[in-house]
Design an enzyme around this catalytic site. Sequence first.
Site, PDB file in Angstrom:
ATOM      1  N   HIS A  64       6.193  -0.551   4.180  1.00 28.38           N
ATOM      2  CA  HIS A  64       5.548  -1.362   3.138  1.00 28.38           C
ATOM      3  C   HIS A  64       5.596  -0.682   1.771  1.00 28.38           C
ATOM      4  CE1 HIS A  64       2.642  -4.481   1.885  1.00 28.38           C
ATOM      5  NE2 HIS A  64       2.114  -3.535   1.122  1.00 28.38           N
ATOM      6  N   HIS A  66       6.289  -1.724  -2.657  1.00 27.15           N
ATOM      7  CA  HIS A  66       6.536  -2.766  -3.678  1.00 27.15           C
ATOM      8  C   HIS A  66       7.415  -2.146  -4.768  1.00 27.15           C
ATOM      9  CE1 HIS A  66       3.039  -5.375  -2.369  1.00 27.15           C
ATOM     10  NE2 HIS A  66       2.653  -4.210  -1.881  1.00 27.15           N
ATOM     11  N   HIS A 210      -0.659  -8.722   3.878  1.00 23.48           N
ATOM     12  CA  HIS A 210      -1.815  -7.882   3.552  1.00 23.48           C
ATOM     13  C   HIS A 210      -3.019  -8.534   4.245  1.00 23.48           C
ATOM     14  CE1 HIS A 210       0.649  -7.070  -0.210  1.00 23.48           C
ATOM     15  NE2 HIS A 210       0.312  -5.838   0.108  1.00 23.48           N
ATOM     16  N   GLU A 213      -8.191  -6.137   3.236  1.00 21.86           N
ATOM     17  CA  GLU A 213      -7.978  -4.863   2.550  1.00 21.86           C
ATOM     18  C   GLU A 213      -9.284  -4.343   1.938  1.00 21.86           C
ATOM     19  OE1 GLU A 213      -4.978  -5.312  -0.428  1.00 21.86           O
ATOM     20  OE2 GLU A 213      -4.890  -3.160  -0.906  1.00 21.86           O
ATOM     21  N   ASP A 309       2.796   1.929   0.566  1.00 18.10           N
ATOM     22  CA  ASP A 309       2.496   0.895  -0.422  1.00 18.10           C
ATOM     23  C   ASP A 309       3.355   1.195  -1.667  1.00 18.10           C
ATOM     24  OD1 ASP A 309       1.341  -1.474  -1.265  1.00 18.10           O
ATOM     25  OD2 ASP A 309      -0.700  -0.858  -0.791  1.00 18.10           O
TER      26      ASP A 309
HETATM   27  O1  MCF Z   1      -0.766  -3.513  -1.384  1.00 21.88           O
HETATM   28  C1  MCF Z   1      -1.225  -3.425  -2.713  1.00 21.88           C
HETATM   29  C2  MCF Z   1      -2.622  -3.950  -2.759  1.00 21.88           C
HETATM   30  N1  MCF Z   1      -2.772  -5.268  -2.208  1.00 21.88           N
HETATM   31  C3  MCF Z   1      -2.101  -6.369  -2.657  1.00 21.88           C
HETATM   32  N2  MCF Z   1      -1.020  -6.454  -3.389  1.00 21.88           N
HETATM   33  C4  MCF Z   1      -0.220  -5.526  -3.899  1.00 21.88           C
HETATM   34  C5  MCF Z   1      -0.288  -4.143  -3.652  1.00 21.88           C
HETATM   35  N3  MCF Z   1       0.587  -3.529  -4.437  1.00 21.88           N
HETATM   36  C6  MCF Z   1       1.238  -4.465  -5.124  1.00 21.88           C
HETATM   37  N4  MCF Z   1       0.770  -5.685  -4.806  1.00 21.88           N
HETATM   38  C7  MCF Z   1       1.331  -6.912  -5.410  1.00 21.88           C
HETATM   39  C8  MCF Z   1       1.368  -8.086  -4.492  1.00 21.88           C
HETATM   40  O2  MCF Z   1       2.528  -8.070  -3.705  1.00 21.88           O
HETATM   41  O3  MCF Z   1       0.506  -7.280  -6.480  1.00 21.88           O
HETATM   42  C9  MCF Z   1       0.470  -8.675  -6.615  1.00 21.88           C
HETATM   43  C10 MCF Z   1       1.276  -9.250  -5.445  1.00 21.88           C
HETATM   44  O4  MCF Z   1       2.524  -9.684  -5.859  1.00 21.88           O
HETATM   45  C11 MCF Z   1      -0.996  -8.987  -6.566  1.00 21.88           C
HETATM   46  S1  MCF Z   1      -1.450 -10.637  -6.747  1.00 21.88           S
HETATM   47  C12 MCF Z   1      -1.378 -10.877  -8.471  1.00 21.88           C
HETATM   48 FE    FE Z   2       1.004  -3.802  -0.583  1.00 24.43          FE
END
Ligand code: MCF
Ligand code: FE
Length: 406
Positions: A64, A66, A210, A213, A309
């Site tokens: 996982h 991003h 997710h 959390e 993450d």
């Molecule tokens: O895992 C972490 C925290 N939880 C949720 N989303 C994200 C995380 N890091 C990046 N994100 C991204 C998610 O994929 O942030 C955006 C999404 O595209 C949040 S929603 C505006």
């Molecule tokens: Fe994430």
Amino acid sequence: MSVKILIADHIFTPDGFVSDQAVAFDETILAVSAPDHLTSQYPEAEIVRTPPHTVLLPGLINTHVHLEFSANRTELTYGDFMTWLESVIEHRDELVARCDNATMEAAVQTMLRSGITHFGAISSFGGDLEVCRRTPQRVTYFNELIGSSAATADALYGDFLERLNHSFHTDPAEYITPAIAIHAPYSVHPVLLSKAIALAKEKHLPLSTHFLESPHEREWLESHTGGFLGFFRKFFGTDRAVTSIDEFLHAFDHYPALFVHCTQTTHAEREHLAERGHTIAHCPRSNRLLDCGRLPIEDITAPLSIATDGLSSNWSLSLWDELRAALMLHHQGDLEKMAERFLRAVTLDAARALHSDAGRIAPDAPADLITVTLTERVERDEQIALQTLLHTQEAATVYIQGKKVL
Ligand code: MCF
Ligand code: FE
């Protein structure tokens, strides 16, 4: 491809560490046995002798990450999930614009040098596709679906399908597999949720989400109160969650998926995840920075993956750093056993969650292998996992599908 025999002091197998053994492989692992035995079985093989105190492991798997948020260093605000989320929304356009291919390539390269041979990329926009296609690593490319309002659901689903279809067109030389990521229970409308899960099931695509959390998330889904109330009023003009915890969870009952975070789950929910064959992905540093609590790993019977993450909630994409943080966060429990469990969490259990047959040094597995070399002998065999985890920054060599890439 010609056969190689790699000899190392210690080898991490699905049954634990073995010493004074070797691995014969071409694109696939052929055998794990005594070096003498393998050299007579494969007389033509090239022999690769590693330096003293070398540990041979399956390539690490970060389930996982991003990549599109890799430009973040100090912009996003840590300490509370809602504050972080608001800072993501405020800085998103600028962060994503700054995150060019060079930035993402650097992120992917640091992962490779640390020994990560396969990663799960959560793609929010499709901007990371080119980098994921070019990298020598295996990539499970999770196209993200997000959208809580019924009014925009069709348009968002259409955009998601377009990105997903795009990721299907791959060259045989690329190691990329299309997959689906459902963002979270609070942000995905139940109609979209069931469509996406049905699609994943029909096409056998890896699936991730997710899940539970932050404490805010649990409170919002249960009582429509807490930090998310202000957030949804402000950005969406709504004051009700679109789904409940049970409705969301049960939507996955017939297709095993990767549930990321789960820090706010109950014992019963964790048991349910295990019963349904799901895997839990644990991101200890992200959880700490976003004030999401500690995942009680001692209460998990489901397979466990440990992941970094994104740089949106972390300071490095090294799984060694992540495992060291996990070891400190979970400060109770047998240290040696925990270190072995963690190595399994970044190899075998992670592979299963990504529908991969790698992650194990055993016959017939793809030859995704790394070596790390310790500076000194490990006095006690029971401490090999622990000492490797404590002292490794980078891999000495990396093989993917039998090919040496580092
Ligand atoms: O895992 C972490 C925290 N939880 C949720 N989303 C994200 C995380 N890091 C990046 N994100 C991204 C998610 O994929 O942030 C955006 C999404 O595209 C949040 S929603 C505006
Ligand atoms: Fe994430």
